[in-house]
Design a protein around this motif. Structure first.
Motif, PDB file in Angstrom:
ATOM      1  N   GLY A 107      20.762  41.911  25.452  1.00  0.00           N
ATOM      2  CA  GLY A 107      20.552  41.887  26.947  1.00  0.00           C
ATOM      3  C   GLY A 107      21.590  41.376  27.825  1.00  0.00           C
ATOM      4  N   THR A 108      20.876  40.522  28.810  1.00  0.00           N
ATOM      5  CA  THR A 108      21.788  39.742  29.797  1.00  0.00           C
ATOM      6  C   THR A 108      22.253  38.407  29.186  1.00  0.00           C
ATOM      7  OG1 THR A 108      19.868  39.182  30.854  1.00  0.00           O
ATOM      8  CG2 THR A 108      20.782  40.923  31.953  1.00  0.00           C
ATOM      9  N   LEU A 109      21.598  38.236  28.158  1.00  0.00           N
ATOM     10  CA  LEU A 109      21.889  36.717  27.503  1.00  0.00           C
ATOM     11  C   LEU A 109      23.106  37.053  26.718  1.00  0.00           C
ATOM     12  CD1 LEU A 109      18.527  35.876  25.768  1.00  0.00           C
ATOM     13  CD2 LEU A 109      19.585  34.783  27.780  1.00  0.00           C
ATOM     14  N   TYR A 110      23.922  38.256  26.810  1.00  0.00           N
ATOM     15  CA  TYR A 110      25.211  38.309  26.346  1.00  0.00           C
ATOM     16  C   TYR A 110      26.196  37.724  26.893  1.00  0.00           C
ATOM     17  CZ  TYR A 110      29.505  40.603  24.894  1.00  0.00           C
ATOM     18  OH  TYR A 110      30.664  40.791  24.250  1.00  0.00           O
ATOM     19  N   ILE A 111      26.008  37.295  28.135  1.00  0.00           N
ATOM     20  CA  ILE A 111      26.837  36.446  28.880  1.00  0.00           C
ATOM     21  C   ILE A 111      27.293  34.971  28.217  1.00  0.00           C
ATOM     22  CG2 ILE A 111      25.128  35.267  30.235  1.00  0.00           C
ATOM     23  CD1 ILE A 111      28.777  36.732  31.645  1.00  0.00           C
ATOM     24  N   TYR A 112      26.241  34.637  27.502  1.00  0.00           N
ATOM     25  CA  TYR A 112      26.322  33.162  26.616  1.00  0.00           C
ATOM     26  C   TYR A 112      27.240  33.450  25.215  1.00  0.00           C
ATOM     27  CZ  TYR A 112      22.969  31.957  30.307  1.00  0.00           C
ATOM     28  OH  TYR A 112      22.448  31.927  31.620  1.00  0.00           O
ATOM     29  N   VAL A 113      26.989  35.009  24.935  1.00  0.00           N
ATOM     30  CA  VAL A 113      27.789  34.931  23.618  1.00  0.00           C
ATOM     31  C   VAL A 113      29.138  35.224  23.716  1.00  0.00           C
ATOM     32  CG1 VAL A 113      27.805  36.688  21.593  1.00  0.00           C
ATOM     33  CG2 VAL A 113      25.708  36.099  22.615  1.00  0.00           C
ATOM     34  N   SER A 114      29.440  35.776  24.997  1.00  0.00           N
ATOM     35  CA  SER A 114      30.738  36.480  25.302  1.00  0.00           C
ATOM     36  C   SER A 114      31.938  35.212  25.055  1.00  0.00           C
ATOM     37  CB  SER A 114      30.884  36.962  26.928  1.00  0.00           C
ATOM     38  OG  SER A 114      32.216  37.278  27.214  1.00  0.00           O
ATOM     39  N   PRO A 115      31.795  34.136  25.594  1.00  0.00           N
ATOM     40  CA  PRO A 115      32.748  33.085  25.478  1.00  0.00           C
ATOM     41  C   PRO A 115      33.067  32.868  24.139  1.00  0.00           C
ATOM     42  CG  PRO A 115      31.128  32.434  27.174  1.00  0.00           C
ATOM     43  CD  PRO A 115      30.556  33.473  26.543  1.00  0.00           C
ATOM     44  N   PHE A 116      32.164  32.934  23.428  1.00  0.00           N
ATOM     45  CA  PHE A 116      32.418  32.736  21.839  1.00  0.00           C
ATOM     46  C   PHE A 116      33.258  33.785  21.181  1.00  0.00           C
ATOM     47  CE2 PHE A 116      28.554  30.143  22.382  1.00  0.00           C
ATOM     48  CZ  PHE A 116      29.113  28.652  21.849  1.00  0.00           C
ATOM     49  N   ILE A 117      32.969  35.038  21.763  1.00  0.00           N
ATOM     50  CA  ILE A 117      33.689  36.051  21.189  1.00  0.00           C
ATOM     51  C   ILE A 117      35.380  36.039  21.575  1.00  0.00           C
ATOM     52  CG2 ILE A 117      34.326  38.644  21.422  1.00  0.00           C
ATOM     53  CD1 ILE A 117      31.242  38.913  21.765  1.00  0.00           C
ATOM     54  N   GLY A 118      35.542  35.611  22.904  1.00  0.00           N
ATOM     55  CA  GLY A 118      36.996  35.523  23.475  1.00  0.00           C
ATOM     56  C   GLY A 118      37.496  34.143  22.869  1.00  0.00           C
ATOM     57  N   GLY A 119      36.672  33.113  22.321  1.00  0.00           N
ATOM     58  CA  GLY A 119      37.151  31.850  21.645  1.00  0.00           C
ATOM     59  C   GLY A 119      37.558  32.073  20.325  1.00  0.00           C
TER      60      GLY A 119
END
Length: 507
Positions: free
Chosen positions: A397-409
């Motif tokens: 859900g909106t918690l994806y914003i905290y997963v997004s940096p790890f994907i980019g990293g």
């Protein structure tokens, strides 16, 4: 099952890089072939040959935007390096101050961002680390500080990674540049503090906290201002010039007492020598200034800007692709190369040597980047990206914003290139943001910032650093330390992103 199959292209990249220990070039090719096999065999993701060719060619076109800039950026660097320009800059820094910490500050937030912004490809590290060794730093410290100095990667090679990310994600370039700059403010301060700590420990941070804070904040604020009011492509160059000027002003102020107390005769001799060196430095820096002024004019002079954007344009509507050849920073890097050859009267042999070295480094980049972008386009065309984005949206859900940096990293860590990471993951990040209702420009900026700042911990780059500094036996230690530093940067990005979510315009 559909999710696992959709993730296989990413998994294949990981296996090739870390299990099979292949280069980014071969990993990209093998993963592209794996993606073709999946969409040929698995019914849910099957697409016809025409769609495969269309997506693959679109991948080539998008990567060409970066390749065009990077070729002349690398050629420019090799021309400057082969005429002794980099050595002149190193000598200037050494003579400007004997304070090792001020030298580190000048290198990390002045010279390295300037080299990276104009050349890209991590070239700044290959110059900064040897300079640090020449200045008397132990090799392990030089390698670590050199890697940390790659803090301007989002604006590397005149922002090619950011341009690619904006192109793929359908995000306005200025919005992405400004967003990345805002997210990176604490990162700039963090990396400079880390560099000071690596150089001389905690006590050094206490002694130089004023200079560190002043220069890093100046770099951060000018980065935002130049992204907003000048151009994304030129922001890294201009900010590094401003921060370099502030560093040199600090150095001059700190050395003024010694100069005043010096003997008049000795002082006159020193001034004479400094004048000679200043002329040399001005000449070496003149191509950078020429490039800056040229691109500045193309972005801020309306008549010039309109002409360049309207003429000599490659326009392929079927592929949603357009490139104004003379408006691109690549063209002005080419003109800067000609300027450098003329001003320094560079011989044909040096030009030929520089060209050969450039092509040798450039071709693998073009092929690997094209394969990564093509994989991303094939995944989108075959609906794989949608399936992954949908699953991520339902799971986080909106918690994806905290997963997004790890994907980019992870993308930056795997590929060692913000361009490669953006090519692989921007489409996924933007589609997931759409599914979860998160701000697209914020998620795209997070992808861009996290992937760029994680490139310094790429195993292949760390291995290069260990070899360059002749500390092969310390490679694992170096990788562990830099990886922990990058993890700290990712956590800072998460914190900054949380704050931005509550700021008007992002909420």
């Amino acid at each position: 099952m559909d999710i696992i199959i959709a993730l296989l292209p990413f998994i294949s990249v990981f296996i090739c890089l870390f299990v099979l220990k292949q280069t980014s070039l071969l990993s990209g090719i093998l993963s592209y072939i794996a993606t073709l096999l999946i969409i040929s065999i698995y019914p849910k993701y099957h697409i016809v040959l025409g769609e495969i060719l269309h997506a693959s060619f679109k991948g080539f076109l998008i990567s060409f935007i970066a390749a065009y800039v990077l070729f002349f950026g690398m050629l420019f660097f090799h021309l400057i390096n082969n005429i002794g320009g980099i050595q002149t800059i190193a000598a200037f820094i050494s003579n400007a101050t004997k304070d090792h910490l001020l030298q580190v500050i000048l290198l990390v937030i002045g010279l390295s961002p300037l080299l990276e912004s104009t050349s890209g490809f991590g070239i700044a590290f290959m110059i900064t680390a040897p300079i640090l060794i020449a200045l008397g730093f132990p090799p392990i410290k030089a390698a670590s500080i050199g890697l940390v100095s790659l803090l301007a990667v989002p604006w590397g090679a005149l922002s090619t990674g950011t341009v690619i990310g904006a192109q793929i994600g359908g995000i306005d370039l200025k919005e992405m540049g400004v967003g990345t700059a805002i997210i990176s403010i604490p990162i700039f301060i963090y990396f400079l503090i880390i560099a000071i700590y690596l150089a001389a420990g905690r006590e050094a941070i206490r002694r130089k906290w004023k200079e560190t804070l002043l220069v890093s904040i100046a770099f951060s604020l000018t980065m935002i201002l130049f992204n907003v009011f000048v151009s994304v492509e030129l922001s890294g160059v201009l900010s590094s010039l401003v921060s370099s000027g502030i560093c040199l002003l600090i150095i001059k102020m700190k050395s003024s007492y010694q100069l005043k107390s010096a003997n008049k005769t000795i002082n006159e001799t020193s001034i004479s020598k400094t004048t000679d060196k200043s002329v040399s430095i001005i000449k070496v820096m003149s191509p950078y200034l020429f490039l800056t002024i040229s691109i500045f004019a193309t972005r801020l002079v309306p008549v010039f800007k309109d002409f360049l954007e309207s003429n000599f344009v490659i326009d392929l509507p079927a592929f949603s692709f357009s490139l104004a050849l003379f408006y691109s920073p690549g063209f002005w890097l080419f003109i800067t190369c000609l300027y450098t050859i003329f001003v320094f009267k560079i011989s044909k042999n040096v030009i030929w040597t520089s060209l050969k070295t450039t092509v040798k480094q450039w071709v693998p980049f073009v092929i690997s980047t094209t394969t990564f972008v093509a994989i991303s386009q094939l995944m989108t065309a075959s609906n794989m990206t949608f399936v992954i984005a949908n699953a991520a949206g339902l799971t986080f859900g909106t918690l994806y914003i905290y997963v997004s940096p790890f994907i980019g990293g992870i993308g930056g860590y795997l590929t060692g290139s913000s361009t490669g990471s953006n090519a692989m993951f921007t489409q996924l990040q933007v589609q997931t943001a759409t599914r979860t209702g998160l701000p697209l420009n914020l998620v795209a900026s997070v992808q861009n910032a996290s992937s760029a700042h994680a490139t310094m911990a790429c195993p292949s780059r760390v291995a290069l650093g260990a070899t360059l500094c002749r500390i092969e036996s310390e490679e694992n230690r170096l990788l562990k330390n830099i990886s922990l530093i990058v993890l700290g940067a990712i956590l800072l990005i998460i914190l900054t992103t949380t704050i931005l979510l509550f700021v008007e315009g992002y909420a």
